[in-house]
Design a protein around this motif. Structure first.
Motif, mmCIF file in Angstrom:
data_model
loop_
_atom_site.group_PDB
_atom_site.id
_atom_site.type_symbol
_atom_site.label_atom_id
_atom_site.label_comp_id
_atom_site.label_asym_id
_atom_site.label_seq_id
_atom_site.Cartn_x
_atom_site.Cartn_y
_atom_site.Cartn_z
ATOM 1 N N MET A 150 0.348 -1.398 0.598
ATOM 2 C CA MET A 150 0.182 0.034 -0.112
ATOM 3 C C MET A 150 1.025 0.953 0.077
ATOM 4 S SD MET A 150 -3.113 1.559 0.189
ATOM 5 C CE MET A 150 -3.578 0.278 -0.234
ATOM 6 N N ILE A 151 0.467 1.546 -0.603
ATOM 7 C CA ILE A 151 1.068 2.592 -0.627
ATOM 8 C C ILE A 151 0.653 4.483 0.699
ATOM 9 C CG2 ILE A 151 1.551 5.282 -1.986
ATOM 10 C CD1 ILE A 151 0.998 4.159 -4.516
ATOM 11 N N TYR A 152 1.369 4.745 0.640
ATOM 12 C CA TYR A 152 1.282 5.824 1.913
ATOM 13 C C TYR A 152 1.623 7.751 2.140
ATOM 14 C CZ TYR A 152 -0.488 1.472 4.971
ATOM 15 O OH TYR A 152 -0.893 0.595 4.873
ATOM 16 N N LYS A 153 0.125 8.041 1.716
ATOM 17 C CA LYS A 153 0.580 9.650 1.777
ATOM 18 C C LYS A 153 1.079 10.480 3.379
ATOM 19 C CE LYS A 153 0.641 9.715 -2.135
ATOM 20 N NZ LYS A 153 -0.498 10.490 -3.192
ATOM 21 N N GLU A 154 2.037 11.020 3.169
ATOM 22 C CA GLU A 154 2.519 11.622 4.907
ATOM 23 C C GLU A 154 1.116 13.135 4.581
ATOM 24 O OE1 GLU A 154 4.333 11.548 7.058
ATOM 25 O OE2 GLU A 154 5.572 9.885 6.337
ATOM 26 N N PHE A 155 0.944 12.770 5.311
ATOM 27 C CA PHE A 155 -0.171 14.456 6.080
ATOM 28 C C PHE A 155 0.018 14.126 8.228
ATOM 29 C CE2 PHE A 155 -3.991 16.007 8.193
ATOM 30 C CZ PHE A 155 -4.519 16.591 7.391
ATOM 31 N N GLN A 156 0.624 15.498 7.860
ATOM 32 C CA GLN A 156 0.569 15.843 9.679
ATOM 33 C C GLN A 156 1.198 15.375 10.341
ATOM 34 O OE1 GLN A 156 -2.405 19.062 10.636
ATOM 35 N NE2 GLN A 156 -2.492 19.954 9.239
ATOM 36 N N ASN A 157 2.235 14.379 10.012
ATOM 37 C CA ASN A 157 3.074 13.510 10.673
ATOM 38 C C ASN A 157 2.780 12.066 11.362
ATOM 39 O OD1 ASN A 157 5.633 15.140 11.418
ATOM 40 N ND2 ASN A 157 4.284 16.658 13.162
ATOM 41 N N ILE A 158 1.635 12.479 10.389
ATOM 42 C CA ILE A 158 1.202 10.485 10.276
ATOM 43 C C ILE A 158 0.973 10.128 8.473
ATOM 44 C CG2 ILE A 158 -0.348 11.016 12.182
ATOM 45 C CD1 ILE A 158 -2.404 11.492 10.510
ATOM 46 N N LYS A 159 0.899 8.495 8.225
ATOM 47 C CA LYS A 159 0.627 8.183 7.231
ATOM 48 C C LYS A 159 -0.433 7.602 7.273
ATOM 49 C CE LYS A 159 5.598 6.746 7.310
ATOM 50 N NZ LYS A 159 6.319 6.542 6.877
ATOM 51 N N LEU A 160 -1.508 8.306 5.986
ATOM 52 C CA LEU A 160 -2.774 7.599 5.672
ATOM 53 C C LEU A 160 -2.200 7.002 4.467
ATOM 54 C CD1 LEU A 160 -4.407 10.932 5.808
ATOM 55 C CD2 LEU A 160 -4.494 8.913 8.057
ATOM 56 N N SER A 161 -2.928 5.409 3.978
ATOM 57 C CA SER A 161 -3.106 5.414 3.070
ATOM 58 C C SER A 161 -3.539 5.687 2.050
ATOM 59 C CB SER A 161 -4.154 3.890 3.221
ATOM 60 O OG SER A 161 -5.269 4.034 3.889
ATOM 61 N N ALA A 162 -3.057 5.848 0.879
ATOM 62 C CA ALA A 162 -3.600 6.596 -0.544
ATOM 63 C C ALA A 162 -4.610 6.177 -0.567
ATOM 64 C CB ALA A 162 -2.650 6.110 -1.779
ATOM 65 N N LEU A 163 -5.134 4.527 -0.209
ATOM 66 C CA LEU A 163 -6.886 4.176 -1.086
ATOM 67 C C LEU A 163 -7.256 4.206 0.169
ATOM 68 C CD1 LEU A 163 -8.906 2.363 -2.915
ATOM 69 C CD2 LEU A 163 -7.205 0.984 -1.629
ATOM 70 N N GLY A 164 -8.622 4.889 0.060
ATOM 71 C CA GLY A 164 -9.067 5.221 1.332
ATOM 72 C C GLY A 164 -10.719 4.153 1.167
ATOM 73 N N TYR A 165 -11.990 4.635 2.320
ATOM 74 C CA TYR A 165 -12.426 3.397 1.750
ATOM 75 C C TYR A 165 -13.739 3.341 2.612
ATOM 76 C CZ TYR A 165 -15.228 -1.170 1.122
ATOM 77 O OH TYR A 165 -16.358 -2.259 1.124
ATOM 78 N N GLY A 166 -14.878 4.371 1.098
ATOM 79 C CA GLY A 166 -15.918 5.250 1.020
ATOM 80 C C GLY A 166 -16.846 4.024 1.599
ATOM 81 N N ALA A 167 -17.822 4.850 2.363
ATOM 82 C CA ALA A 167 -18.703 3.676 3.267
ATOM 83 C C ALA A 167 -20.106 4.420 2.145
ATOM 84 C CB ALA A 167 -18.706 3.765 4.393
ATOM 85 N N MET A 168 -20.544 4.556 1.149
ATOM 86 C CA MET A 168 -21.475 5.427 0.863
ATOM 87 C C MET A 168 -22.065 4.332 -0.417
ATOM 88 S SD MET A 168 -22.160 8.443 -1.286
ATOM 89 C CE MET A 168 -21.611 7.267 -3.535
ATOM 90 N N ARG A 169 -21.332 2.807 -0.573
ATOM 91 C CA ARG A 169 -21.507 1.720 -1.551
ATOM 92 C C ARG A 169 -21.334 0.853 -1.400
ATOM 93 N NH1 ARG A 169 -18.997 5.721 -5.134
ATOM 94 N NH2 ARG A 169 -21.211 6.753 -6.241
ATOM 95 N N LEU A 170 -21.950 0.636 0.334
ATOM 96 C CA LEU A 170 -21.714 -1.228 0.972
ATOM 97 C C LEU A 170 -22.599 -1.548 0.434
ATOM 98 C CD1 LEU A 170 -20.882 0.130 4.750
ATOM 99 C CD2 LEU A 170 -19.324 -0.637 3.406
ATOM 100 N N PRO A 171 -22.443 -2.916 0.435
ATOM 101 C CA PRO A 171 -22.960 -4.255 0.080
ATOM 102 C C PRO A 171 -24.720 -3.692 0.856
ATOM 103 C CG PRO A 171 -21.439 -5.365 1.240
ATOM 104 C CD PRO A 171 -20.951 -3.561 0.419
ATOM 105 N N VAL A 172 -25.675 -4.219 -0.003
ATOM 106 C CA VAL A 172 -26.672 -4.422 0.586
ATOM 107 C C VAL A 172 -27.390 -5.335 0.017
ATOM 108 C CG1 VAL A 172 -26.104 -1.419 0.188
ATOM 109 C CG2 VAL A 172 -28.093 -2.990 -1.420
ATOM 110 N N ILE A 173 -28.924 -5.515 0.662
ATOM 111 C CA ILE A 173 -29.742 -6.975 0.390
ATOM 112 C C ILE A 173 -30.804 -6.363 0.376
ATOM 113 C CG2 ILE A 173 -31.046 -7.980 1.913
ATOM 114 C CD1 ILE A 173 -29.039 -7.903 4.390
ATOM 115 N N ASP A 174 -31.410 -6.723 -1.329
ATOM 116 C CA ASP A 174 -32.130 -7.678 -2.005
ATOM 117 C C ASP A 174 -32.141 -5.646 -2.554
ATOM 118 O OD1 ASP A 174 -33.114 -9.893 -1.483
ATOM 119 O OD2 ASP A 174 -34.358 -8.821 -0.224
ATOM 120 N N GLY A 175 -30.964 -4.697 -2.767
ATOM 121 C CA GLY A 175 -31.728 -3.633 -3.329
ATOM 122 C C GLY A 175 -31.603 -2.770 -2.581
#
Length: 374
Positions: A1-26
């Motif tokens: 995983m690529i990490y990016k520096e942001f204010q002395n912390i390392k964030l994964s360049a890929l973030g998980y957006g939880a707007m489209r989680l799997p759903v049941i029966d649409g």
């Protein structure tokens, strides 16, 4: 995983957006927790440490599920983001009530990242109205350690962003924008990034594959890309474009299927930005995908409109609405202006067309826009 520096912390360049989680029966409000566990666990174990949710995602259930699924991991091993839901104007007086409820739903004592959600034409006046106490309350929570980093997301145009930044920019640590190779010019993402550069505000990316539109191109366009990078998928090209934007720190992806998580983690295992030839190829593909009204915003038309319509702005949102096949941006903009300035107010006099250098059939475009909005 690529990490990016942001204010002395390392964030994964890929973030998980939880707007489209799997759903049941649409049913968007019924999240499939069993499948979500599999996706989030795999992402976490393969280096994703940034998880983004919001009050309104999945009808309010995203925060609950994300909080529940991340609870088993050490709190200092991941970064959790949520947002104040100012897209709904009725929420403006409720910042304290909503913030407290969000912490409860996510089962955390603080948010690593917290955003003013969706700064746009519809809500900018209320966001800037200090009587609601939104800014002051959130700054207070940051001082109290309940918000580690404060930022905002924006769907509004550059002028709206400028107004927000002029008021609150000194307190903003990051900004989340819709960036992809279509919207780099189509929604003026490039100009918005340049504006943020003036404020030294780093960029978070949302909608890198344009809601899936860029994950599967036409056979013709896909073939053009295969010539240049035979092993890359259409979706990979969209994410490699983001890797070519140096200001981008975190790229959020709303991953619904396990194969999407697998592929995206593989893509973000190495940095492979596009070269000039590849960028030009994407530019040509963008043009082939955008069957748009060629308005240059010269504004000759507005001087002759008896209804005093902002024709260039209406045509801009007409283009967006047609390309997206609907969506929320055009209705959101129109909700911020009087009905007398909607496309339906066009009387079809064609005075604007007589002076249009691009010879656009403006009255027909506005009539079509009105019909699409019904």
């Amino acid at each position: 995983m690529i990490y990016k520096e942001f204010q002395n912390i390392k964030l994964s360049a890929l973030g998980y957006g939880a707007m489209r989680l799997p759903v049941i029966d649409g049913q968007d409000n019924v999240i499939d927790e069993e499948k979500s566990v599999e996706l989030i666990d795999y992402a976490y174990k393969n280096g994703v440490n940034y998880f983004d949710t919001a009050w309104g995602y999945h009808s309010g259930n995203s925060e609950i599920v994300v909080g529940k699924l991340l609870k088993k991991y050490p709190r200092d091993s991941f970064y959790l983001a949520s947002k104040f839901p100012g897209y709904d104007l009725s929420n403006m007086p409720k910042v304290k009530e909503i913030f407290e409820k969000q912490l409860e739903k996510c089962q955390v004592e603080y948010f690593d990242f917290y955003l003013f959600h969706n700064v746009c034409e519809k809500n900018i006046d209320m966001y800037l109205d200090r009587s609601y106490g939104i800014f002051d309350y959130l700054v207070e929570q940051k001082k109290n350690g309940r918000i580690k980093h404060l930022g905002f997301s924006a769907h509004g145009d550059c002028e709206v962003m400028k107004r927000f930044l002029d008021a609150y920019g000194s307190a903003m640590e990051f900004c989340q924008l819709q960036i992809n190779y279509i919207d780099w010019t189509f929604q003026k993402a490039k100009e918005k990034v340049e504006l943020l550069n003036e404020w030294n505000i780093p960029v978070w990316v949302m909608e890198p594959v344009r809601g899936g539109k860029l994950a599967k191109l036409s056979d013709e366009n896909s073939a053009k890309l295969k010539v240049l990078r035979p092993d890359e998928s259409d979706a990979a090209w969209a994410l490699r474009f983001i890797q070519s934007v140096p200001e981008a720190v975190v790229c959020l992806s709303g991953m619904t299927e396990f194969n999407q998580v697998e592929e995206n983690i593989k893509i973000f295992s190495e940095d492979k930005p596009l070269n000039e030839k590849e960028r030009k190829t994407l530019d040509s593909i963008t043009q082939s995908m955008l069957n748009t009204v060629p308005c240059t915003a010269c504004r000759y038309c507005t001087e002759y409109c008896p209804m005093e319509l902002d024709i260039p702005k209406l045509l801009e949102f007409y283009n967006e609405h047609k390309f997206t096949g609907g969506g929320f941006l055009a209705p959101m903009y129109l909700s911020s202006v009087p009905e007398s300035k909607h496309p339906s107010a066009c009387v079809g006099c064609r005075s604007c067309e007589a002076v249009c250098p691009q010879q656009i059939k403006i009255s027909e475009a506005l009539a079509d826009f009105s019909s699409l909005l019904k």
